[in-house]
Design an enzyme around this catalytic site. Sequence first.
Site, PDB file in Angstrom:
ATOM      1  N   GLY A   1       0.811  -1.213   0.000  1.00  0.00           N
ATOM      2  CA  GLY A   1       0.000   0.000   0.000  1.00  0.00           C
ATOM      3  C   GLY A   1       0.845   1.263   0.000  1.00  0.00           C
ATOM      4  O   GLY A   1       0.530   2.235  -0.698  1.00  0.00           O
TER       5      GLY A   1
ATOM      6  N   CYS B   1       1.413   2.332  12.414  1.00  0.00           N
ATOM      7  CA  CYS B   1       2.567   3.105  11.991  1.00  0.00           C
ATOM      8  C   CYS B   1       2.869   4.260  12.935  1.00  0.00           C
ATOM      9  O   CYS B   1       3.994   4.694  13.039  1.00  0.00           O
ATOM     10  CB  CYS B   1       2.339   3.640  10.577  1.00  0.00           C
ATOM     11  SG  CYS B   1       1.779   2.374   9.451  1.00  0.00           S
TER      12      CYS B   1
HETATM   13  C1  LIG Z   1      -5.132   3.064   4.866  1.00  0.00           C
HETATM   14  C2  LIG Z   1      -3.765   2.495   4.693  1.00  0.00           C
HETATM   15  N1  LIG Z   1      -3.015   2.878   3.667  1.00  0.00           N
HETATM   16  C3  LIG Z   1      -1.791   2.379   3.453  1.00  0.00           C
HETATM   17  C4  LIG Z   1      -1.247   1.455   4.307  1.00  0.00           C
HETATM   18  C5  LIG Z   1       0.134   0.924   4.023  1.00  0.00           C
HETATM   19  O1  LIG Z   1       0.038  -0.335   3.399  1.00  0.00           O
HETATM   20  P1  LIG Z   1       1.291  -1.326   3.435  1.00  0.00           P
HETATM   21  O2  LIG Z   1       1.445  -1.784   4.847  1.00  0.00           O
HETATM   22  O3  LIG Z   1       0.917  -2.435   2.489  1.00  0.00           O
HETATM   23  O4  LIG Z   1       2.481  -0.572   2.948  1.00  0.00           O
HETATM   24  C6  LIG Z   1      -1.986   1.022   5.412  1.00  0.00           C
HETATM   25  C7  LIG Z   1      -1.391   0.082   6.405  1.00  0.00           C
HETATM   26  O5  LIG Z   1      -1.432   0.315   7.595  1.00  0.00           O
HETATM   27  C8  LIG Z   1      -3.291   1.546   5.614  1.00  0.00           C
HETATM   28  O6  LIG Z   1      -4.056   1.158   6.635  1.00  0.00           O
END
Ligand SMILES: Cc1ncc(COP(=O)(O)O)c(C=O)c1O
Length: 399
Positions: free
Chosen positions: A72, A335
Amino acid sequence: MTGVRVYLDHAATTPVLPEVVDVVAARLRMLGNPSSLHASGRAARKVVEESRESVAAALGARPSEVVFTSGGTEADNLAVKGMFWARRAADPRRIRILASAVEHHAVLDAVQWLADTEGAEVEWLPVDRLGRVDVDALGSALERDPGSVALVTVMWASNEVGTVQPIGDVVAAAKPYGVPVHSDAVQAVAQLPVDFAASGLDAMTVSGHKVGGPIGIGALVVRREVDLVPVLHGGGQERDVRSGTLDVAAIAGLAAAVDVATTARAAEAPRLAALRDALVAAVFAAVPDAVLNGDPSPGGRLPGNAHLSFPGCEGDSLMLLLDARGIECSTGSACSAGVPEPSHVLLAMGVDPLVARGSLRFSLGHTSTEADVTAVAGAIGPVVERARAAGMVNLAKAG
Ligand SMILES: Cc1ncc(COP(=O)(O)O)c(C=O)c1O
């Protein structure tokens, strides 16, 4: 403690589906770089293209619109930076980015980076107390000078408070001006009906590990007509916008997970919503002054999300006390956990910073059961009491 963990952090990552483990294991045993022209390479390419077709079919997209990424975060960066650079290259006046104030850091920080280093002008779109973006503010920002807007980005649903955004209205506001719209749908896929073509979006982010697939794989679903300047340069894979040897096993795993999760969604979403409602009711029964954040209406929030504030507590204390009792949840988005600042999402919603600090996100998924709710019901009262007592001690020390 029995050793059985109660896992209520599916929004951070959800267990890999058993079907996906089998698919990934089988593909890992395959040899071949999908860019090679010999038989092994062609076999690997076949898996990639069949996976692309499967992901596209599940998400209402065309196969040629699916660009595989490492997850993501990369898809968000490619969308935001790639669209910004391409739109500005076509017309140097296009330097404004209209983004909701409650985006995940993968969008938020990419946008801020463009502002700090690339001359972008950012307008953070306000949200209401439920976390819903102000579509009128978007309309006014567009109307003021549509020719200067590079892109709009508004997430489909909040990873933190679970609020579902009015994506149809966002697209309707931008379309008359020909301004492209990106949406981070990482949390929406598997919990809400997501149809890329029907949404009218120009680009949409998907991540594997939020839907029962592996960590480290995702996709940007992007219309063919949308120009993107690549973030990564190299071998020119993925129609030249995302270089790098394709991870065949992970791609096959992503496809299997998206297929299983979207097929199960119609039955799974109401099951999760019922568990979620029971969890919220249990928390209120034990802690009457707890506050549910986000949209309380059934259609307005993700079925698997319960985000609550506990006045007088520190979120980290609550989370660790629950962890000691075998219950795993989050203080917000994984995060930003560990950073003792109130979340930007809650602050944008107008939540008091002190109250915001005492927040927990319980997020449910395919392995969640009634036993998980029962565990929270039994633990939350004593845990909040202890966290409040610790908070009083800290306050007294500080005072
Ligand atoms: C809404 C949203 N966008 C992006 C991400 C990032 O995705 P990835 O962990 O696959 O990099 C997350 C993950 O926490 C998310 O919840």
